[in-house]
Design a protein around this motif. Sequence first.
Motif, mmCIF file in Angstrom:
data_model
loop_
_atom_site.group_PDB
_atom_site.id
_atom_site.type_symbol
_atom_site.label_atom_id
_atom_site.label_comp_id
_atom_site.label_asym_id
_atom_site.label_seq_id
_atom_site.Cartn_x
_atom_site.Cartn_y
_atom_site.Cartn_z
ATOM 1 N N TRP A 51 2.926 -4.258 11.916
ATOM 2 C CA TRP A 51 3.722 -3.659 10.847
ATOM 3 C C TRP A 51 3.026 -2.368 10.423
ATOM 4 O O TRP A 51 1.821 -2.380 10.125
ATOM 5 C CB TRP A 51 3.841 -4.593 9.649
ATOM 6 C CG TRP A 51 4.787 -5.727 9.844
ATOM 7 C CD1 TRP A 51 4.485 -7.007 10.231
ATOM 8 C CD2 TRP A 51 6.206 -5.691 9.652
ATOM 9 N NE1 TRP A 51 5.625 -7.762 10.298
ATOM 10 C CE2 TRP A 51 6.692 -6.987 9.942
ATOM 11 C CE3 TRP A 51 7.118 -4.711 9.266
ATOM 12 C CZ2 TRP A 51 8.047 -7.322 9.852
ATOM 13 C CZ3 TRP A 51 8.454 -5.044 9.187
ATOM 14 C CH2 TRP A 51 8.914 -6.329 9.478
ATOM 15 N N ARG A 101 3.638 1.236 7.848
ATOM 16 C CA ARG A 101 4.404 1.698 6.693
ATOM 17 C C ARG A 101 4.204 3.182 6.503
ATOM 18 O O ARG A 101 3.171 3.741 6.870
ATOM 19 C CB ARG A 101 4.009 0.927 5.435
ATOM 20 C CG ARG A 101 2.577 1.158 4.960
ATOM 21 C CD ARG A 101 2.299 0.285 3.754
ATOM 22 N NE ARG A 101 0.988 0.569 3.168
ATOM 23 C CZ ARG A 101 0.513 -0.040 2.082
ATOM 24 N NH1 ARG A 101 1.241 -0.961 1.461
ATOM 25 N NH2 ARG A 101 -0.689 0.277 1.627
ATOM 26 N N ASP A 107 2.531 0.316 -2.824
ATOM 27 C CA ASP A 107 3.052 -0.306 -1.606
ATOM 28 C C ASP A 107 4.453 0.195 -1.261
ATOM 29 O O ASP A 107 4.995 -0.145 -0.208
ATOM 30 C CB ASP A 107 3.095 -1.828 -1.754
ATOM 31 C CG ASP A 107 1.717 -2.458 -1.898
ATOM 32 O OD1 ASP A 107 1.560 -3.354 -2.757
ATOM 33 O OD2 ASP A 107 0.798 -2.050 -1.164
ATOM 34 N N TYR A 149 8.856 0.272 5.813
ATOM 35 C CA TYR A 149 8.049 -0.603 6.661
ATOM 36 C C TYR A 149 8.696 -0.735 8.034
ATOM 37 O O TYR A 149 9.902 -1.009 8.136
ATOM 38 C CB TYR A 149 7.884 -1.965 5.996
ATOM 39 C CG TYR A 149 6.891 -1.930 4.858
ATOM 40 C CD1 TYR A 149 7.216 -1.316 3.648
ATOM 41 C CD2 TYR A 149 5.625 -2.487 4.988
ATOM 42 C CE1 TYR A 149 6.300 -1.256 2.612
ATOM 43 C CE2 TYR A 149 4.703 -2.442 3.948
ATOM 44 C CZ TYR A 149 5.055 -1.813 2.766
ATOM 45 O OH TYR A 149 4.147 -1.751 1.735
#
Length: 115
Positions: free
Chosen positions: A35, A37, A89, A93
């Motif tokens: 993953w 981002r 955050d 993603y």
Amino acid sequence: VQLVESGGGLVQPGGSLRLSCAASGFTFSNYDMSWYRQAPGKERELAAIITSAGRSTNYADSVKGRFTISRDNAKNTVYLQMDSLKPEDTAVYYCYTRWRGYARWGQGTQVTVSS
């Protein structure tokens, strides 16, 4: 090869989200999955990676202890459980794998952490 992410959305600080990435077109269980981002105005960065059999994982320092990557090889799916989310955050993603030497990306899913 196709990677399709889902599960993004708007969540309050301290909340949780679970992202999913459904893979098709290749032998999923043979490949490490990651993953990444990308926050607005910033470069894409690796968040987490899991080996093909799921025996080993690694995380960026910024998410360690809050995010958990996992996979279900029977379902050709990789997950990212995100807990204790912070405004920093906030990002798109992306699911990623390197298939036969070629980078393969999903279309991305937006995660926004805001009150």
